[in-house]
Scaffold this motif. Structure first.
Motif, PDB file in Angstrom:
ATOM      1  N   GLY A  60       0.779  -1.229   0.000  1.00  0.00           N
ATOM      2  CA  GLY A  60       0.000   0.000   0.000  1.00  0.00           C
ATOM      3  C   GLY A  60       0.809   1.277   0.000  1.00  0.00           C
ATOM      4  N   GLN A  61       0.078   2.369   0.131  1.00  0.00           N
ATOM      5  CA  GLN A  61       0.642   3.720   0.109  1.00  0.00           C
ATOM      6  C   GLN A  61       1.296   4.050   1.446  1.00  0.00           C
ATOM      7  OE1 GLN A  61       0.626   5.542  -2.634  1.00  0.00           O
ATOM      8  NE2 GLN A  61       1.251   7.523  -1.881  1.00  0.00           N
ATOM      9  N   GLU A  62       2.253   4.933   1.422  1.00  0.00           N
ATOM     10  CA  GLU A  62       2.890   5.435   2.631  1.00  0.00           C
ATOM     11  C   GLU A  62       3.056   6.946   2.489  1.00  0.00           C
ATOM     12  OE1 GLU A  62       7.249   4.861   3.064  1.00  0.00           O
ATOM     13  OE2 GLU A  62       7.101   3.843   1.132  1.00  0.00           O
ATOM     14  N   ALA A  63       3.444   7.586   3.551  1.00  0.00           N
ATOM     15  CA  ALA A  63       3.714   9.023   3.487  1.00  0.00           C
ATOM     16  C   ALA A  63       4.868   9.253   2.514  1.00  0.00           C
ATOM     17  CB  ALA A  63       4.072   9.546   4.873  1.00  0.00           C
ATOM     18  N   THR A  64       4.763  10.307   1.720  1.00  0.00           N
ATOM     19  CA  THR A  64       5.793  10.593   0.723  1.00  0.00           C
ATOM     20  C   THR A  64       6.373  11.986   0.939  1.00  0.00           C
ATOM     21  OG1 THR A  64       4.169  11.446  -0.854  1.00  0.00           O
ATOM     22  CG2 THR A  64       4.732   9.103  -1.026  1.00  0.00           C
ATOM     23  N   ARG A  65       7.487  12.201   0.273  1.00  0.00           N
ATOM     24  CA  ARG A  65       8.084  13.533   0.275  1.00  0.00           C
ATOM     25  C   ARG A  65       8.430  13.898  -1.165  1.00  0.00           C
ATOM     26  NH1 ARG A  65      13.426  12.098  -0.078  1.00  0.00           N
ATOM     27  NH2 ARG A  65      13.896  10.091   0.802  1.00  0.00           N
ATOM     28  N   HIS A  66       8.415  15.181  -1.434  1.00  0.00           N
ATOM     29  CA  HIS A  66       8.694  15.720  -2.755  1.00  0.00           C
ATOM     30  C   HIS A  66      10.207  15.747  -2.967  1.00  0.00           C
ATOM     31  CE1 HIS A  66       7.738  18.143  -6.280  1.00  0.00           C
ATOM     32  NE2 HIS A  66       8.762  18.902  -5.960  1.00  0.00           N
ATOM     33  N   GLY A  78       8.696   7.539  -1.133  1.00  0.00           N
ATOM     34  CA  GLY A  78       8.289   7.088   0.196  1.00  0.00           C
ATOM     35  C   GLY A  78       9.262   7.548   1.264  1.00  0.00           C
ATOM     36  N   LYS A  79       8.724   8.103   2.351  1.00  0.00           N
ATOM     37  CA  LYS A  79       9.582   8.619   3.428  1.00  0.00           C
ATOM     38  C   LYS A  79      10.420   7.532   4.078  1.00  0.00           C
ATOM     39  CE  LYS A  79       7.167  12.774   4.841  1.00  0.00           C
ATOM     40  NZ  LYS A  79       6.524  13.486   5.956  1.00  0.00           N
TER      41      LYS A  79
END
Length: 148
Positions: A60-66, A78-79
């Protein structure tokens, strides 16, 4: 005109294990299925001159960063896993054809990842390149033909 391939399911073989000889010994590099995308979609926006490629993974999805990989490649990573969730290439042009546009995008991505190596998992960057070259490259022209 905007062209969208829709979400494409990826076969496990798209991220084949790498086998190479190292001092006469066969070395196999195995890519975890969690590092390899399970789905991909590409969206080409002609007026905006962008190519967006998005990935989905097992787990699944996780927190991301640009992350700005280069002057023309930005993405969401993905962080914790350092997997690439999206890439935006801007500017791009399909004037020379979609195949050429994808080949240029892969070259841009490879050099961008080299300069930002600490930002992305090495196995994931290889799997991502394989997906773009083996799946997006042939599927984007098909989606363009279907769109008319």
């Amino acid at each position: 005109m905007t062209i969208d391939t829709g979400w494409l399911d990826l076969p496990a073989s798209v991220s084949d294990d790498e086998v190479r000889l190292d001092k006469g010994v066969a070395v196999t590099r195995i890519t975890s299925r969690y590092e390899s995308p399970r789905q991909v979609r590409a969206i080409h926006d002609s007026p905006g001159r962008t190519l967006t490629i998005e990935f989905r993974y097992f787990g699944g999805q996780e927190a991301t960063r640009h992350v700005r990989f280069s002057g023309i490649v930005v993405g969401e990573v993905g962080k914790h896993s350092h997997r690439i969730y999206s890439l935006v290439f801007n500017p791009v042009s399909a004037e020379a054809g979609f195949q050429t546009m994808i080949e240029r995008a892969v070259c841009d991505l490879q050099s961008a990842i080299e300069s930002a190596r600490f930002e992305v998992s090495e196995d994931n960057s290889q799997a991502t390149n394989n997906v773009i070259s083996r799946v997006v490259k042939p599927e984007l022209p098909k989606a363009a033909m279907a769109a008319g």
